[in-house]
Design a protein around this motif. Structure first.
Motif, mmCIF file in Angstrom:
data_model
loop_
_atom_site.group_PDB
_atom_site.id
_atom_site.type_symbol
_atom_site.label_atom_id
_atom_site.label_comp_id
_atom_site.label_asym_id
_atom_site.label_seq_id
_atom_site.Cartn_x
_atom_site.Cartn_y
_atom_site.Cartn_z
ATOM 1 N N UNK A 68 0.839 -1.200 0.000
ATOM 2 C CA UNK A 68 0.000 0.000 0.000
ATOM 3 C C UNK A 68 0.876 1.252 0.000
ATOM 4 N N UNK A 69 1.938 1.241 0.805
ATOM 5 C CA UNK A 69 2.861 2.372 0.840
ATOM 6 C C UNK A 69 3.531 2.611 -0.498
ATOM 7 N N UNK A 70 3.935 1.534 -1.170
ATOM 8 C CA UNK A 70 4.555 1.657 -2.491
ATOM 9 C C UNK A 70 3.537 2.240 -3.470
ATOM 10 N N UNK A 71 2.330 1.688 -3.468
ATOM 11 C CA UNK A 71 1.286 2.134 -4.400
ATOM 12 C C UNK A 71 0.964 3.613 -4.219
ATOM 13 N N UNK A 72 1.059 4.107 -2.989
ATOM 14 C CA UNK A 72 0.736 5.507 -2.701
ATOM 15 C C UNK A 72 1.954 6.428 -2.837
ATOM 16 N N UNK A 73 3.044 5.882 -3.387
ATOM 17 C CA UNK A 73 4.268 6.677 -3.546
ATOM 18 C C UNK A 73 4.510 7.020 -5.002
ATOM 19 N N UNK A 74 5.244 8.105 -5.214
ATOM 20 C CA UNK A 74 5.649 8.532 -6.551
ATOM 21 C C UNK A 74 6.912 7.816 -7.017
ATOM 22 N N UNK A 75 7.768 7.457 -6.069
ATOM 23 C CA UNK A 75 9.084 6.957 -6.414
ATOM 24 C C UNK A 75 9.535 5.923 -5.385
ATOM 25 N N UNK A 116 6.378 -1.673 -7.219
ATOM 26 C CA UNK A 116 6.754 -0.395 -7.842
ATOM 27 C C UNK A 116 6.769 -0.522 -9.363
ATOM 28 N N UNK A 117 7.286 -1.626 -9.875
ATOM 29 C CA UNK A 117 7.285 -1.828 -11.336
ATOM 30 C C UNK A 117 5.854 -1.926 -11.853
ATOM 31 N N UNK A 118 5.008 -2.699 -11.151
ATOM 32 C CA UNK A 118 3.601 -2.852 -11.565
ATOM 33 C C UNK A 118 2.876 -1.517 -11.572
ATOM 34 N N UNK A 119 3.201 -0.646 -10.625
ATOM 35 C CA UNK A 119 2.548 0.663 -10.500
ATOM 36 C C UNK A 119 3.239 1.732 -11.346
ATOM 37 N N UNK A 120 4.293 1.332 -12.058
ATOM 38 C CA UNK A 120 5.057 2.220 -12.935
ATOM 39 C C UNK A 120 5.656 3.408 -12.193
ATOM 40 N N UNK A 121 6.180 3.136 -10.997
ATOM 41 C CA UNK A 121 6.874 4.165 -10.236
ATOM 42 C C UNK A 121 8.250 4.416 -10.840
#
Length: 182
Positions: A68-75, A116-121
């Motif tokens: 969840x933290x990764x998904x809600x992050x920009x980078x 992060x890769x899945x969310x394209x960060x």
């Protein structure tokens, strides 16, 4: 309205409505926990919002909370460090006779990188460069990620190959401690 972090009165770092953090810090707790805490503090001092495991509630320090933290992050900021260690009394401790462990040898870190890769960060790399403070060994990092699992296989069957490409694709900038270098 999007959350923002402020640097001074005249600079603002806006986040999209679906994001809560500028950075998620991915690190190996044993060899890079102290440095990750310093990075978190420095980034927050500059006005960035940071997801850092020791800075969130214990209920978020699990796989769903981290994803969840990764998904809600920009980078995703990967802090690369490593050391040889062994397990003593259930705790990982530095041990020159032990197995090499680092960010890419940790199952949770692989999950964070894959999310992060899945969310394209975007990815940012910071690397320890001081031998006294767990400078990573790229060759051992890659080898142990491929063979450090309980069965002698990859640490993470599903994501290890794609995640290891990050070691070649991301430019890891040196971690600096001295004020004039920070």
């Amino acid at each position: 309205m999007a959350e923002t972090a402020v640097l001074g009165a005249d600079r603002v770092f806006p986040l999209p409505d679906n994001k809560k953090y500028h950075f998620f810090i991915c690190h190996h707790q044993g060899s890079g926990g102290d440095q990750a805490m310093i990075l978190c503090g420095l980034l927050e001092k500059l006005g960035y919002l940071v997801w850092y495991d020791n800075g969130v509630m214990a209920t978020q320090r699990n796989l769903p909370g981290m994803k969840d933290g990764v998904t809600k992050s920009e980078c995703l900021l990967i802090f690369l460090s490593g050391r040889k260690e062994s397990v003593q009394d259930g705790q990982s401790v530095a041990d020159t006779a032990g197995q090499y462990e680092g960010t890419f040898t940790q199952w949770f870190c692989h999950e964070e990188m894959a999310t992060a890769r899945e969310q394209e960060l975007r990815f940012v790399g910071v690397m320890e460069t001081d031998e006294r403070h767990c400078k990573p060994d790229f060759a051992l990092e890659k080898s142990r990620a491929c063979t450090g699992g309980a069965d002698g296989g990859p640490v993470h069957d599903k994501h290890v190959e794609a995640n290891l490409r990050l070691m070649d694709d991301v430019c890891f900038i040196p971690f600096r401690r001295q004020e004039h270098e920070v």
